[in-house]
Design a protein around this motif. Structure first.
Motif, short mmCIF file in Angstrom:
data_model
loop_
_atom_site.label_atom_id
_atom_site.label_comp_id
_atom_site.label_asym_id
_atom_site.label_seq_id
_atom_site.Cartn_x
_atom_site.Cartn_y
_atom_site.Cartn_z
N PRO A 1 0.85 -1.19 0.00
CA PRO A 1 0.00 0.00 0.00
C PRO A 1 0.90 1.25 0.00
O PRO A 1 2.13 1.14 0.06
N HIS A 2 0.29 2.40 -0.06
CA HIS A 2 1.08 3.63 0.01
C HIS A 2 1.45 3.98 1.45
O HIS A 2 2.43 4.70 1.67
N ALA A 3 0.67 3.46 2.41
CA ALA A 3 0.95 3.79 3.81
C ALA A 3 0.45 2.69 4.74
O ALA A 3 -0.62 2.11 4.52
N LEU A 4 1.25 2.40 5.74
CA LEU A 4 0.89 1.44 6.78
C LEU A 4 0.88 2.17 8.12
O LEU A 4 1.72 3.04 8.38
N THR B 1 -8.38 11.66 8.55
CA THR B 1 -8.07 11.57 7.12
C THR B 1 -6.74 10.85 6.90
O THR B 1 -6.55 10.22 5.85
N ILE B 2 -5.81 10.96 7.84
CA ILE B 2 -4.55 10.21 7.73
C ILE B 2 -4.81 8.73 7.99
O ILE B 2 -4.35 7.86 7.24
N ARG B 3 -5.56 8.43 9.05
CA ARG B 3 -5.85 7.03 9.36
C ARG B 3 -6.57 6.34 8.20
O ARG B 3 -6.30 5.17 7.91
N GLN C 1 -3.29 1.44 5.69
CA GLN C 1 -3.70 0.10 6.09
C GLN C 1 -3.15 -0.13 7.50
O GLN C 1 -1.96 0.04 7.73
N THR C 2 -4.04 -0.48 8.42
CA THR C 2 -3.64 -0.60 9.82
C THR C 2 -3.22 -2.02 10.17
O THR C 2 -3.92 -2.98 9.83
N ILE C 3 -2.08 -2.13 10.83
CA ILE C 3 -1.62 -3.40 11.39
C ILE C 3 -1.71 -3.26 12.91
O ILE C 3 -0.87 -2.62 13.54
#
Length: 343
Positions: free
Chosen positions: A22-25, A172-174, A178-180
């Motif tokens: 993804p672009h962000a984790l 908006t950041i969250r 994708q949250t681990i």
């Protein structure tokens, strides 16, 4: 046992995303469980040119050599200046008087410094990683700048945000991460890790750290032991406590402690003691001070849950006060006088 073995399930979740990053984790979980260490290991594995069968970095290739020296050209770490480690932090601490105190925040200037990094090709034709720790240390301008970068993702670039307080991040950041979710490791693994790190009484320190092994390691440091022992030596007296003497003893330990916020940390220990005392008043086992269960039960017989809950609420106000400049001796005298009134 290393951090990957201790958090094998979370590591597997990260590895499953490697094929289609993804672009962000967002790696989120309670303080002191090893989130940053796992995030750093994952970043290293993305940049490594000869990963092991378990998916971890090999530690031998050219990229791993750069990582070991802290100068891989395709990795950037954004963290508060106060968290800087090693010789750079020591040099800053020893600079001439008047030097600006290290920031507790991730600043907008740090994000602006990413411009060139993000808009040139990678040096090894692989991934490019930006690691933010702790993400909740971003102030509002910084968070808005990061949000803009997440809204306009760049191919091959991964932002990894590490947070103990994800609720403090902009929604908006969250939503763009994708949250681990990371949980404390199984107790047996955590105790084995602490034993390997040279911590005696690992079970006791792990309980005090609410199951967080890296926090338990931090708490077991000599300075923290002095603070904790000075406090426990007083609160164990219950109604027989002399508030003036107790304040003098604990204040001496507070003023001798070199690490940041010793008064606040002492109060946090007191809050945990009161929490366990409240549990004991209901006939429940302690959560933090497991080794002091008989003592807590004895003290609980001299008070009641209503008083304890009221004083627990009062300590929230105390915690806010001790984050401001206060006379620590007078502050502790007031705390102990009110503690005595519980019994």
């Amino acid at each position: 046992m290393n951090i990957i073995e201790m958090h094998s399930q979370s590591w597997q979740q990260l590895c499953e995303r490697r094929a289609q990053l993804p672009h962000a984790l967002l790696i989120a979980g309670q303080r002191g469980i090893g989130k940053f260490e796992l995030a750093r290991s994952f970043a290293a594995s993305l940049l490594c040119e000869a990963r092991t069968e378990s998916g971890s970095a090999c530690g031998r290739c050219l990229a791993c050599g750069w990582l070991a020296q802290g100068n891989h050209p395709d990795l950037r770490l954004l963290q508060p200046g106060a968290l800087a480690e090693g010789e750079e932090a020591e040099a800053a601490a020893g600079d001439a008087a008047g030097r600006k105190k290290a920031s507790q925040q991730i600043t907008i200037d740090q994000v602006r410094a990413l411009d060139d990094f993000l808009h040139v090709g990678t040096h090894r034709h692989g991934a490019r990683v930006v690691l933010l720790n702790p993400a909740e240390a971003m102030n509002r301008p910084t968070a808005n700048a990061i949000l803009k970068a997440l809204e306009e993702p760049i191919a091959g670039t991964l932002f990894i945000l590490v947070s103990s307080e994800p609720h403090r991040l902009l929604p908006t950041i969250r939503s763009r991460c994708q949250t681990i979710p990371m949980r404390p490791p199984p107790t047996a693994r955590a105790i084995a890790w602490l034993r390997h790190a040279g911590v005696r009484d690992g079970e006791q320190w792990l309980a005090l750290a609410a199951g967080s092994p890296l926090l338990a390691l931090e708490l077991s440091a000599k300075g923290e032991r002095v603070l904790l022992d000075s406090l426990l030596g007083q609160v164990a007296h219950g109604k027989g406590l002399n508030a003036v003497v107790a304040a003098a003893i604990v204040d001496k330990a507070v003023k001798a402690e070199k690490r940041p916020a010793p008064l606040k940390r002492t109060l946090e220990w007191a809050q945990k003691w009161l929490f366990d005392l409240t549990l004991a008043s209901q006939g429940l086992p302690p959560r933090y001070f497991v080794a002091h269960a008989p003592q807590l039960l004895r003290l609980a017989q001299g008070t009641d849950t209503r008083k304890l809950l009221a004083f627990n609420r009062k300590t929230i106000q105390y915690k806010a006060q001790c984050e401001q400049p206060v006379n620590s001796r007078l502050f502790l005298e007031e705390f102990f006088l009110n503690y005595i009134r519980l019994f």
